[in-house]
Scaffold this motif. Structure first.
Motif, mmCIF file in Angstrom:
data_model
loop_
_atom_site.group_PDB
_atom_site.id
_atom_site.type_symbol
_atom_site.label_atom_id
_atom_site.label_comp_id
_atom_site.label_asym_id
_atom_site.label_seq_id
_atom_site.Cartn_x
_atom_site.Cartn_y
_atom_site.Cartn_z
ATOM 1 N N SER A 61 14.603 5.082 -0.622
ATOM 2 C CA SER A 61 13.757 6.256 -0.316
ATOM 3 C C SER A 61 12.393 6.149 -1.002
ATOM 4 O O SER A 61 11.899 7.108 -1.613
ATOM 5 N N LEU A 62 11.777 4.952 -0.897
ATOM 6 C CA LEU A 62 10.473 4.713 -1.492
ATOM 7 C C LEU A 62 9.500 4.229 -0.424
ATOM 8 O O LEU A 62 9.905 3.635 0.581
ATOM 9 N N ASP A 63 8.210 4.459 -0.653
ATOM 10 C CA ASP A 63 7.201 3.842 0.206
ATOM 11 C C ASP A 63 6.547 2.692 -0.559
ATOM 12 O O ASP A 63 6.800 2.489 -1.748
ATOM 13 N N GLU A 64 5.700 1.941 0.114
ATOM 14 C CA GLU A 64 5.107 0.742 -0.491
ATOM 15 C C GLU A 64 4.332 1.058 -1.762
ATOM 16 O O GLU A 64 4.331 0.262 -2.714
ATOM 17 N N ASP A 65 3.635 2.168 -1.793
ATOM 18 C CA ASP A 65 2.781 2.487 -2.929
ATOM 19 C C ASP A 65 3.569 2.700 -4.217
ATOM 20 O O ASP A 65 2.991 2.654 -5.308
ATOM 21 N N ALA A 66 4.871 2.937 -4.091
ATOM 22 C CA ALA A 66 5.693 3.154 -5.285
ATOM 23 C C ALA A 66 6.116 1.848 -5.942
ATOM 24 O O ALA A 66 6.620 1.853 -7.068
#
Length: 339
Positions: A61-66
């Motif tokens: 449940s993460l996006d690339e920026d994380a």
């Protein structure tokens, strides 16, 4: 800290997402550099790496920026991979690999730079018939080996056994450096012999399902005495004229092929095998049990044999590449210890 690790081999790509030293997501695709070799294009490999990363991020449940750091190792750094880096030359420690890491952007895979770890090769130059057997190389097994050096706290010389399609024997010296390696085609030979030769009908279920120590050791003795080719044909003889079941015959074949690997260790100039050197054996349960039995049953070898558990060999590539990145300064030394 959220770290993505990419491990691309000849036939598979695996991605792990690490957070605070633990794997929180993982994904895999049956795509590797073999696909580049067959097609002549990196498109399929690039797509597989990108999709595997996306799947791991979705799981977490993460996006690339994380994600703060992306690390890659294995055949992905070969001429058929995504960022070619020359092998470093043995002896090579963590510091050698860290210094040779390369940062590169592959826009079709990840929008920010990825840090790639090179492989290791033996220190042999001007290769010809006179010395080609002394040469060997690896891409991916070096980080797995350093992961085991750290996890097991190895201080003495050891040979790390990494069985697979290409079985790799990695020599670790007293300074915890890779001193060299030697490779065999044991896994591929077993597959081809079991499925694509006349022996297929004698083996029925293919690979051995459980260890039969007597037959395993008999296969190794046969290969040593009369050669691998004749030992293999003996499997058909045992089927036609004896009462051994398919699993027993599969163990005979397994012993013959793996016994030939032990001959390699005794005689190869790629690594200098000391009989008293410690063995650390990884791999699938039946393979590591078989190798341990063969080593223990061979009078040449007198060192301790450590057979790894599933937990001890879990996520080796990711663990090892993060250890290299830590030495490079890409991972804070205060980051929680890897699980």
């Amino acid at each position: 800290m959220n770290i993505l690790t990419i491990d691309t081999g000849t036939t598979n790509t695996r991605v792990c997402l690490w957070r605070d030293g633990q794997v929180v997501a993982h994904a895999a695709r049956q795509v590797g550099v073999r696909d580049t070799a067959i097609s002549g294009s990196r498109d399929k490999l690039e797509a597989a790496v990108r999709e595997t990363i996306e799947e791991a991020l979705t799981q977490a449940s993460l996006d690339e920026d994380a994600v703060e750091l992306v690390l890659a190792s294995g055949m992905i750094t070969s001429n058929m991979g995504l960022c070619e880096i020359p092998h470093v030359v043995a002896p090579a420690g963590l510091d050698t690999l860290a210094a040779a890491m390369r940062e590169s952007t592959v826009p079709t895979v990840w929008k920010r730079p990825i840090w790639f770890v090179p492989g290791v090769r033996n220190a042999v130059e001007h290769i010809g018939l006179h010395n080609c057997e002394a040469m060997d190389m690896m891409r991916g097994e070096e980080v797995e080996s350093f992961a085991l050096v750290e996890r097991l706290g190895l201080k003495e010389p050891a040979v790390i056994v990494l069985p697979g399609s290409h079985s790799k024997f990695v020599s670790i010296d007293a300074k915890q450096r890779i001193a060299g390696c030697v490779t065999t085609l044991a896994g591929e030979l077993l597959h081809v012999i079991s499925h694509d030769t006349i022996l297929a009908s004698s083996l029925k279920e293919g690979f051995a399902k459980r260890i039969d120590k007597e037959m395993l050791l008999a296969g190794a003795r046969s290969a040593k005495q009369i050669g691998l080719g004749r030992a293999c044909f003996s499997v058909r003889i045992l089927d036609q004229f004896a009462v051994y079941d398919a699993n027993a015959r599969a163990n005979f074949l397994l012993g013959a092929v793996l016994g030939s690997d032990l001959l390699t260790l005794k005689n190869s100039s790629a690594i200098r095998m000391n009989p008293g050197t410690r063995f650390v054996v990884s791999g699938k349960p039946i393979l590591r049990e078989a190798i341990a039995l063969l080593v223990e049953g061979d009078d040449f070898f007198s060192g301790a044999v450590t057979v790894l558990s599933d937990d001890e060999q879990r996520d080796l590539a990711g663990y090892g590449v993060i250890a290299v990145a830590r030495v490079r300064g890409l991972v804070d030394t205060n980051e929680p210890a890897l699980g």
